[in-house]
Design an enzyme around this catalytic site. Structure first.
Site, short mmCIF file in Angstrom:
data_model
loop_
_atom_site.label_atom_id
_atom_site.label_comp_id
_atom_site.label_asym_id
_atom_site.label_seq_id
_atom_site.Cartn_x
_atom_site.Cartn_y
_atom_site.Cartn_z
N ASP A 92 0.86 -1.17 0.00
CA ASP A 92 0.00 0.00 0.00
C ASP A 92 0.90 1.23 0.00
O ASP A 92 2.04 1.18 0.47
CB ASP A 92 -0.95 -0.02 1.20
CG ASP A 92 -2.10 0.97 1.04
OD1 ASP A 92 -2.16 1.65 -0.01
OD2 ASP A 92 -2.93 1.07 1.95
N SER A 93 0.37 2.33 -0.52
CA SER A 93 1.17 3.52 -0.82
C SER A 93 1.50 4.40 0.37
O SER A 93 2.31 5.31 0.25
CB SER A 93 0.40 4.37 -1.81
OG SER A 93 -0.87 4.70 -1.26
N GLY A 94 0.86 4.18 1.50
CA GLY A 94 1.03 5.07 2.63
C GLY A 94 -0.07 6.11 2.71
O GLY A 94 -0.23 6.81 3.70
N GLY A 95 -0.85 6.22 1.63
CA GLY A 95 -1.96 7.19 1.57
C GLY A 95 -2.90 7.03 2.75
O GLY A 95 -3.33 8.02 3.35
N PHE A 96 -3.19 5.82 3.09
CA PHE A 96 -4.13 5.56 4.18
C PHE A 96 -3.49 5.84 5.54
O PHE A 96 -4.07 6.51 6.38
CB PHE A 96 -4.60 4.11 4.08
CG PHE A 96 -5.58 3.71 5.14
CD1 PHE A 96 -6.88 4.17 5.10
CD2 PHE A 96 -5.19 2.85 6.16
CE1 PHE A 96 -7.80 3.78 6.07
CE2 PHE A 96 -6.11 2.45 7.13
CZ PHE A 96 -7.41 2.92 7.09
N ASP A 145 -2.90 8.24 -2.57
CA ASP A 145 -4.24 8.81 -2.60
C ASP A 145 -4.55 9.51 -1.29
O ASP A 145 -3.80 9.38 -0.32
CB ASP A 145 -5.27 7.68 -2.82
CG ASP A 145 -5.21 6.63 -1.70
OD1 ASP A 145 -4.11 6.38 -1.16
OD2 ASP A 145 -6.26 6.06 -1.36
N GLY A 214 -11.20 4.39 0.73
CA GLY A 214 -12.11 5.25 1.48
C GLY A 214 -13.30 4.53 2.07
O GLY A 214 -14.31 5.14 2.42
N ASP A 264 -8.04 -7.04 1.70
CA ASP A 264 -7.00 -7.17 2.72
C ASP A 264 -7.56 -6.64 4.02
O ASP A 264 -8.42 -5.75 4.01
CB ASP A 264 -5.76 -6.33 2.36
CG ASP A 264 -5.96 -4.87 2.72
OD1 ASP A 264 -6.64 -4.17 1.97
OD2 ASP A 264 -5.49 -4.44 3.80
N CYS A 302 -12.61 -27.37 10.25
CA CYS A 302 -11.42 -26.69 9.73
C CYS A 302 -10.25 -27.67 9.65
O CYS A 302 -10.04 -28.49 10.55
CB CYS A 302 -11.06 -25.52 10.64
SG CYS A 302 -9.55 -24.65 10.16
N CYS A 304 -6.97 -26.74 9.46
CA CYS A 304 -5.71 -26.05 9.74
C CYS A 304 -4.88 -26.80 10.79
O CYS A 304 -5.39 -27.66 11.50
CB CYS A 304 -5.95 -24.60 10.16
SG CYS A 304 -6.26 -24.37 11.92
N CYS A 307 -6.46 -26.60 14.32
CA CYS A 307 -7.65 -27.44 14.54
C CYS A 307 -7.34 -28.93 14.45
O CYS A 307 -8.01 -29.75 15.09
CB CYS A 307 -8.74 -27.05 13.56
SG CYS A 307 -9.38 -25.40 13.89
N HIS A 333 -5.11 -20.38 12.53
CA HIS A 333 -6.51 -20.73 12.29
C HIS A 333 -7.26 -19.60 11.56
O HIS A 333 -7.95 -19.84 10.57
CB HIS A 333 -7.24 -21.08 13.59
CG HIS A 333 -8.71 -21.18 13.37
ND1 HIS A 333 -9.28 -22.28 12.75
CD2 HIS A 333 -9.71 -20.27 13.54
CE1 HIS A 333 -10.58 -22.05 12.59
NE2 HIS A 333 -10.87 -20.84 13.06
N1 GUN Z 1 -6.37 0.98 3.02
C1 GUN Z 1 -7.66 1.01 3.38
N2 GUN Z 1 -8.31 2.04 2.79
C2 GUN Z 1 -7.40 2.67 2.02
C3 GUN Z 1 -7.46 3.82 1.15
O1 GUN Z 1 -8.49 4.46 0.98
N3 GUN Z 1 -6.30 4.18 0.54
C4 GUN Z 1 -5.12 3.48 0.72
N4 GUN Z 1 -4.03 3.88 0.08
N5 GUN Z 1 -5.05 2.41 1.52
C5 GUN Z 1 -6.17 2.02 2.16
ZN ZN Z 2 -8.53 -24.15 12.18
#
Ligand code: GUN
Ligand code: ZN
Length: 370
Positions: A92-96, A145, A214, A264, A302, A304, A307, A333
């Protein structure tokens, strides 16, 4: 080096089955990406992560830039080698992360903030986010972003998508590696016309994949579903769609049904550390006294490592005794549970029965006393 193939469209919903090709291997979609913020999934070795069925993991530009720095990771041969994970990685870009900091100064070009420890002033903008992500070397990287809080008024949200769009162009220009796919991020809060505008503009820039950002900012499942419904029709069908930061099992299933391919969330690993385990019959709080003499596995259905070999009573004991093995077994798990959920979703889509699968999963899952 990077391609997306739409393998099958569910006949009764917008759910899709796809395949993403990356330099570090294939990703079958829909997929969940477990989160390793600092280049490690908390409490798990890469072998354990792989045994849970993970095909791709997520890591963070912001955290790795602060510690240990992308220069060091690059020197180690890139993030894959540094953390000994040879399958796909998305950063992820760090934007969040920077936008959720309490003290920051947002300008037209990026964000100023202070280093948590040294107090040094740091600037992160589209150019920096690309340089850092190019150095880390993940297979999929994200545009820088602005993720605005919920709720935000439409005026602020409109300004913010203008900025996010301008930054997206900067990212495309600054991106230097053809072995990394750069995804654009759609913002626009809960406003359908802004989501549409942002998606259409990004589409013109022709990214190899698109994310919806967002969301998961406290808007709740009903609004999440609405944002996805409002945005999805404006995303190209032949590119992967990644719903960022989502979520609980029910959020993921509802969003798969609405045409999302990638997810994620820190929930499976974070909940593991606070003794909350996901099962086909709902969540269990393993510190509860009722599990003291419960010699059944966490989830009998499960497969795993946890379990197959340990009881609820043993996990209850590990939490009580503050043994760090509790976090490892519970994370094994929970991550396995999430990855098995998307595996079942993929199978259901292939057989055109996704909505029936979702309904039956949710019925069982909701039936337990959470
Ligand atoms: N992770 C969860 N939401 C966002 C988002 O809006 N932008 C970015 N870059 N990462 C996120
Ligand atoms: Zn399990």
């Amino acid at each position: 080096m990077f391609s997306f193939e739409l393998l099958h469209q569910d006949r009764h919903s917008r759910a899709r089955r796809g395949r993403l090709q990356t330099p570090h291997g294939v990703i079958e979609t829909p997929i969940f990406m477990p989160v390793g913020t600092h280049g490690a999934l908390k409490a798990l070795t890469p072998d354990q992560v792989e045994a849970c069925g993970a095909q791709i993991i997520l890591s963070n530009t912001y955290h790795l830039h602060l510690k240990p720095g992308e220069g060091l990771v690059e020197k180690a041969g890139g993030l894959h080698r540094f953390m000994h994970w040879n399958k796909p990685i998305l950063t992820d870009s760090g934007g969040f992360q920077v936008f959720s900091l309490p003290k920051k100064r947002i300008t037209a070009d990026g964000v100023f903030f202070r280093h948590e420890v040294s107090g040094e002033e740091i600037f992160l903008g589209p150019q920096q986010a690309m340089e850092i992500q190019n150095a880390l070397g993940a297979d999929i990287i994200m545009a820088f972003d602005e993720c605005i809080p919920y709720p935000s008024d439409i005026g602020y949200a409109r300004q913010s998508i203008q900025k996010t769009l301008r930054w997206a162009e900067c990212c495309l220009k600054a991106h230097r590696r053809s072995d990394q796919a750069l995804f654009g991020i759609v913002q626009g809060s809960v406003y359908p016309e802004l989501r549409r505008e942002c998606a259409e503009q990004l589409r013109q820039l022709d990214f190899p994949g698109y994310a919806i950002g967002g969301v998961s900012v406290g808007e709740g499942l009903e609004l999440l579903k609405k944002v996805v419904d409002d945005t999805e029709p404006h995303l190209p069908a032949d590119k992967p769609r990644y719903l960022m930061g989502v979520g609980l099992p029910e959020d993921i299933l509802e969003s798969i049904e609405r045409g999302m391919d990638m997810f994620d969330c820190v929930i499976p690993t974070r909940y593991a550390r606070s003794a909350t385990l996901f099962t086909s019959r709902g969540k269990l709080r393993l510190t509860h006294r009722r599990y003291r003499r419960d010699f059944f596995p966490v989830d009998a259905s499960c497969g795993c490592y946890c379990c197959r070999n340990f009881s609820r009573a043993y996990l209850h004991h590990l939490y009580n005794a503050n043994e760090i093995l509790s976090a490892t077994l519970a994370a094994i798990h929970n991550v396995h549970f999430y990855l098995d959920l998307v595996r079942q979703a993929r199978e259901a889509i292939e057989q055109n029965r996704f909505s029936a699968f979702k309904a039956s999963f949710l019925q069982q899952y909701g039936a337990a006393g959470n």
